[in-house]
Structures are given as structure tokens and as C-alpha cells.
Scaffold this motif. Structure first.
Motif, PDB file in Angstrom:
ATOM      1  N   LEU A  92      54.188  29.340  38.590  1.00  0.00           N
ATOM      2  CA  LEU A  92      53.415  29.814  39.731  1.00  0.00           C
ATOM      3  C   LEU A  92      51.943  29.691  39.347  1.00  0.00           C
ATOM      4  N   VAL A  93      51.301  28.684  39.904  1.00  0.00           N
ATOM      5  CA  VAL A  93      49.904  28.423  39.551  1.00  0.00           C
ATOM      6  C   VAL A  93      49.013  29.529  40.112  1.00  0.00           C
ATOM      7  N   ASP A  94      49.189  29.836  41.389  1.00  0.00           N
ATOM      8  CA  ASP A  94      48.417  30.910  42.024  1.00  0.00           C
ATOM      9  C   ASP A  94      49.022  31.195  43.392  1.00  0.00           C
ATOM     10  N   PHE A  95      48.620  32.309  43.988  1.00  0.00           N
ATOM     11  CA  PHE A  95      49.040  32.643  45.344  1.00  0.00           C
ATOM     12  C   PHE A  95      47.903  33.380  46.035  1.00  0.00           C
ATOM     13  N   THR A  96      47.912  33.348  47.351  1.00  0.00           N
ATOM     14  CA  THR A  96      46.895  34.059  48.128  1.00  0.00           C
ATOM     15  C   THR A  96      47.554  34.762  49.302  1.00  0.00           C
ATOM     16  N   CYS A  97      46.944  35.851  49.726  1.00  0.00           N
ATOM     17  CA  CYS A  97      47.426  36.615  50.884  1.00  0.00           C
ATOM     18  C   CYS A  97      46.326  36.669  51.938  1.00  0.00           C
ATOM     19  N   TYR A  98      46.733  36.581  53.183  1.00  0.00           N
ATOM     20  CA  TYR A  98      45.781  36.638  54.292  1.00  0.00           C
ATOM     21  C   TYR A  98      45.289  38.063  54.487  1.00  0.00           C
ATOM     22  N   ARG A  99      43.970  38.213  54.602  1.00  0.00           N
ATOM     23  CA  ARG A  99      43.382  39.516  54.880  1.00  0.00           C
ATOM     24  C   ARG A  99      42.780  39.489  56.277  1.00  0.00           C
ATOM     25  N   LEU A 175      44.035  29.234  48.983  1.00  0.00           N
ATOM     26  CA  LEU A 175      44.874  28.709  47.903  1.00  0.00           C
ATOM     27  C   LEU A 175      44.329  27.386  47.368  1.00  0.00           C
ATOM     28  N   PHE A 176      43.986  26.468  48.273  1.00  0.00           N
ATOM     29  CA  PHE A 176      43.457  25.173  47.840  1.00  0.00           C
ATOM     30  C   PHE A 176      42.103  25.326  47.147  1.00  0.00           C
ATOM     31  N   GLU A 177      41.305  26.269  47.631  1.00  0.00           N
ATOM     32  CA  GLU A 177      39.999  26.498  47.028  1.00  0.00           C
ATOM     33  C   GLU A 177      40.139  27.094  45.631  1.00  0.00           C
ATOM     34  N   ASN A 178      41.055  28.046  45.459  1.00  0.00           N
ATOM     35  CA  ASN A 178      41.213  28.721  44.166  1.00  0.00           C
ATOM     36  C   ASN A 178      41.834  27.826  43.099  1.00  0.00           C
ATOM     37  N   ALA A 281      50.537  32.424  50.810  1.00  0.00           N
ATOM     38  CA  ALA A 281      50.777  31.038  50.410  1.00  0.00           C
ATOM     39  C   ALA A 281      50.872  30.993  48.887  1.00  0.00           C
ATOM     40  N   VAL A 282      51.867  30.271  48.379  1.00  0.00           N
ATOM     41  CA  VAL A 282      52.159  30.236  46.950  1.00  0.00           C
ATOM     42  C   VAL A 282      52.196  28.783  46.483  1.00  0.00           C
ATOM     43  N   LEU A 283      51.538  28.494  45.370  1.00  0.00           N
ATOM     44  CA  LEU A 283      51.558  27.153  44.789  1.00  0.00           C
ATOM     45  C   LEU A 283      52.435  27.157  43.539  1.00  0.00           C
ATOM     46  N   LEU A 284      53.503  26.343  43.580  1.00  0.00           N
ATOM     47  CA  LEU A 284      54.417  26.186  42.457  1.00  0.00           C
ATOM     48  C   LEU A 284      54.275  24.789  41.862  1.00  0.00           C
ATOM     49  N   SER A 285      54.576  24.667  40.585  1.00  0.00           N
ATOM     50  CA  SER A 285      54.454  23.371  39.908  1.00  0.00           C
ATOM     51  C   SER A 285      55.526  23.241  38.845  1.00  0.00           C
TER      52      SER A 285
END
Length: 494
Positions: A92-99, A175-178, A281-285
């Protein structure tokens, strides 16, 4: 007289605690303790070997060249097959939640005013919703979609699409920015939204927005309830086992614009008081090169389904009331069914994660009950020995209470769930990610810590994912709690 038994019971409780802790360490390190004398014997024996013995051993191997070559080939081939066929690590590279922006917040007094003047509920329904809201565990800062603030409210498909776009694109942009990953690099896309499934699908909406590549493997999961977030992770994991050097994005959300209930059936009014806007949104690799920057490694995914049981199947059921209004009816048996589903997870996941000391205790009580027909209570394993952090779906205060009781957790273990319910409400399948974001924002996740995510949803399904932290995890930019984490935890309803 009453104080003495209390003091004695307290001492006994402390003694029992340390006795169990000593038992746990003894069993966990029993193999090590047994190996120490064995290693000592080997070292002593090896010290008695002289150079002549070593020379004779070398001559023996030298004249058995065929055996050495065959053994080497077997070792090399076996190692190659193992490396090629072993499951790939999923990171799990990173994840983000909508605020949601502050203007979408729904205060308690606004909820009651909207319910009376815009949504036109009768007096009995208004009082019922007021009581539920007061005991729900929600705070004053949860949000609904922009369309639901309109007067008059028109729940159109266009308004529902607008809600989906703001939530999904908001999470993905962060997510793409982080991660500095380009949309064109994404090879797998999994989207889950239970109640809003337009044509073209939400996954196609994402492909169109970010101009994802033409050979992307995209999936759109619908109607799978609040536990679908873990299902989406499981699907992405399976796809990453097949496709090498790939990125997978999982988007998990729910849409409430067209799913607000306007009738007066009590069991169908409860979701109005609990469900709010949210998404993650979650980025997996599966790329080994991403290990150094990833936050977590996926350890286990366990899925359970109680749909064969009629009561479990209908405990969260979308239907029309007698007046033709559509909504989701929540059964009074929901919390007990959630507890039964959790037992299935415990039986499946326990042998994979629990230390041997807990497995022995569980097995002993099971044998005692089955073979000797004793009236001993089933032993509930201490999952606090297997996990450091718990992310229990914030479906409602009663659900969190039930799982806290079943798992014998402390208040700190369910803090993330209660605070997520208070700040963001029930955001369906994405709630477990708001909870993980809360734990990160508190700075509690250390290297090798294990996180247990538990999703509960209609069907009835209970799904769980286990993650291991690869480093001391810091909150990512635009963490949904970054502007308010200093205020938490807060006191919620008892």
C-alpha cells in the motif's frame, strides 16, 4: 465489608493478567529456549573437530562429485520454482480520504429543519429521527451532498453524478499528487459504490476524467454494502498477483443523493441519521521498488458471507415501503448478526495471526466442549496480542459497541472508529480508511505494527484485511484530520 472483596478481586485480576502474560511468553519462546542447549551441544562438538577431520570430509565430497552436482541442481531448481510461484507482496503505497468542504456540514438543528420543511416527514418520524440522532454518536460536522441542501430538493441523476465526481475526483487528485504516480501508469482500477450504479459506470467516469490507458483492467462493484471496500482490495490483490510490475487503484465510496428515504417506516429512517458523504482512494503496487516508500504490506484478506441464512440476508435490505418510497431497512438483529459474522472471521483468521499460546487455549476449550461436553464458555482469543490497531467499520454506535464487547477491546482500540463516526458519520465502505487516517494523524503507527480493518455490510458480509506497517508512518498531506486532530478524542454519547 464491601471494599475487601473488591480489593481482593482486583489483586486476583492483576495476578491473572501477569500469569497469562507469563504463559504467553513461555509458549511463544519455547522453541527458542529448547534450541539454546541444542546449539550449545553442536558448538561444543564442532570445537572438537581437527583439521584432519575437515580434510577427510572435503575428500569425501570431492570423490562424490555426481552427488554434489545433482544436489546443487535440485537446490537451484527448487529455489527458482519457489521464487517464481510464491505470492507477490502487495504494498500500500498511500491512500487518501475525501474531506467535504465546511459548507456541506449538516448541524443537528439543520437536520431537523430540513426533515420538517423540505423532506416533509410527519411528527412521529421527526421525533424518531431526533432520538436516533441524539444517540447515534455523530457530531455536528458530518456532511451531506450539495444537492441535499437545495430548496426544493431534487434528487436527480445529474446531482448524484455531481456528488460522485466531487468525492472520487477529490480523493484521486490528492492520491496522484501525494504519490507522484501518473494516471497513465495505473494498470488496474477497482471502484465500489453500493447504491449508485449509473451507465456509463463510475469506473468509466474515472477513465474518462484521467484519460487512463486503453488496456486498463477496470471493475465496478455495486450492491455489495459497507464491507465492499475490503472486497475491492481483495480483487485488486488477485489482479496484482497476475499482472507484473503494476499499480492498482481502489476507489471506495457511497452516494446518498438519490438514496435518502422520504417515507415514515421507522426501520428505513435509521440510515438517514447515520449515512454521510465520504470516499477514499488507495494505491497498491506489486513492484519491489515501491517497498522503500510504501506505508504498509498486505498480510491477509479474509471474507465471510452469511447470505445463506434468511435472517442475515434481510438484515439490511433495500425495498419500497407501503407508500412506494424506496429505502434501506435495517433489522433489529443487525448487531447480533454482525457478532455472529465476527465469530466466523475469528475462526478463519485466528490460526493465521494469533500466537501459539492463544491458539492452544482456544483449541483446549473447543476440545473440552466438543469431546467432554463441558459447559465451559468458548474462549475468545486475545486479538490484542496479534494486532496493534483496530479499524472497525463505523456503521453506528451499537455496531462498534458490539464488536468492542466481542473482541474484549479497550476504549483506545475503538477510538478511531468512534471518532470517525463522530466527525464524518457512516461513510459506508470508506469508513475504515478514515479510521486508519485518524491513527496515522495521531502518530501511533510504528514499524511492524499490524492493523486490522473490519468491514461489515449487507448480504450479510464481514470482511477483514490485515496490514503490516513497513516504517513509522506519518500522515500524508491533506490528511482528512489535519485541521482538527488536536481536538480529538472527544466525549461521545454513553
Amino acid at each position: 465489608m464491601s471494599s475487601k472483596p473488591t480489593k481482593t478481586n482486583g489483586v486476583q485480576s492483576v495476578n491473572l493478567k501477569y500469569l497469562k502474560l507469563g504463559y504467553h511468553y513461555l509458549v511463544s519462546y519455547l522453541l527458542t529456549l529448547c534450541l539454546v542447549p541444542l546449539i550449545a551441544i553442536i558448538i561444543i562438538q564442532a570445537s572438537h573437530l581437527n583439521l584432519n577431520d575437515i580434510h577427510q570430509l572435503w575428500l569425501h565430497l570431492r570423490y562424490n562429485l555426481v552427488s554434489v552436482v545433482i544436489f546443487s541442481i535440485i537446490v537451484v531448481c527448487g529455489s527458482t520454482i519457489y521464487i517464481m510461484t510464491r505470492p507477490r507482496c502487495i504494498y500500500l503505497v498511500d491512500f487518501t480520504c475525501y474531506r467535504p468542504p465546511s459548507h456541506l456540514q449538516l448541524k443537528f438543528h439543520q437536520f431537523m429543519e430540513y426533515s420538517k420543511h423540505i423532506w416533509k416527514f410527519d411528527h412521529s418520524s421527526l421525533e424518531f429521527q431526533r432520538r436516533i440522532l441524539e444517540r447515534s454518536g455523530l457530531g455536528e460536522e458530518t456532511s451531506i451532498s450539495e444537492a441535499m441542501h437545495y430548496i426544493p430538493f431534487r434528487p436527480s441523476i445529474a446531482a448524484a453524478r455531481e456528488e460522485a465526481e466531487k468525492v472520487i475526483f477529490g480523493a484521486l487528485d490528492n492520491l496522484f499528487e501525494n504519490t507522484n504516480v501518473k494516471p497513465k501508469d495505473i494498470g488496474i482500477l477497482v471502484v465500489n459504490c453500493s447504491l449508485f450504479n449509473p451507465t456509463p459506470s463510475l469506473s468509466s467516469m474515472i477513465v474518462n476524467k484521467y484519460k487512463l490507458r486503453g488496456n486498463i483492467k477496470s471493475f465496478n462493484l455495486g450492491g455489495m454494502g459497507c464491507s465492499a471496500g475490503v472486497i475491492a482490495i481483495d480483487l485488486a490483490k488477485d489482479m496484482l498477483q497476475v499482472h507484473r510490475n503494476s499499480y492498482a487503484v481502489v476507489v471506495t465510496t457511497e452516494n446518498i443523493t438519490q438514496n435518502w428515504y422520504f417515507g415514515n417506516k421507522k426501520s428505513m429512517l435509521i440510515p438517514n441519521c447515520l449515512f454521510r458523504v465520504g470516499g477514499a482512494a488507495v494505491l497498491l503496487s506489486n513492484k519491489q521498488s515501491d517497498k522503500h516508500r510504501a506505508k504498509y504490506k498486505l498480510v491477509h484478506v479474509v471474507r465471510t458471507h452469511l447470505g445463506a441464512d434468511d435472517k442475515a440476508y434481510r438484515c439490511a435490505y433495500q425495498e419500497q415501503d407501503d407508500a412506494g418510497e424506496t429505502g434501506v431497512s435495517l433489522s433489529k438483529d443487525l448487531t447480533s448478526i454482525a457478532g455472529e459474522a465476527l465469530k466466523t472471521i475469528i475462526r478463519t483468521l485466528g490460526p493465521l495471526v494469533l500466537p501459539i499460546s492463544e491458539q492452544l487455549l482456544f483449541f483446549a476449550t473447543l476440545v473440552s466442549k466438543k469431546l467432554f461436553n463441558t459447559k465451559v464458555k468458548p474462549y475468545i482469543p486475545d486479538f490484542k496480542l496479534a494486532y496493534d490497531h483496530f479499524c472497525i467499520h463505523a456503521g453506528g454506535r451499537a455496531v462498534i459497541d458490539e464488536l468492542e464487547k466481542k473482541l474484549q477491546l479497550l476504549p483506545v482500540h475503538v477510538e478511531a472508529s468512534r471518532m470517525t463516526l463522530h466527525r464524518f458519520g457512516n461513510t459506508s465502505s470508506s469508513s475504515i480508511w478514515y479510521e486508519l487516517a485518524y491513527t496515522e494523524a495521531k502518530g501511533r503507527i510504528r514499524k511492524r505494527n499490524r492493523v486490522w480493518q473490519i468491514g461489515l455490510g449487507s448480504g450479510f458480509k464481514a470482511n477483514s484485511a490485515v496490514w503490516e506497517a513497513l516504517r513509522n508512518v506519518k500522515p500524508s498531506p491533506n490528511n482528512p484530520w489535519e485541521d482538527c486532530i488536536h481536538k480529538y478524542p472527544v466525549q461521545t454519547v454513553a
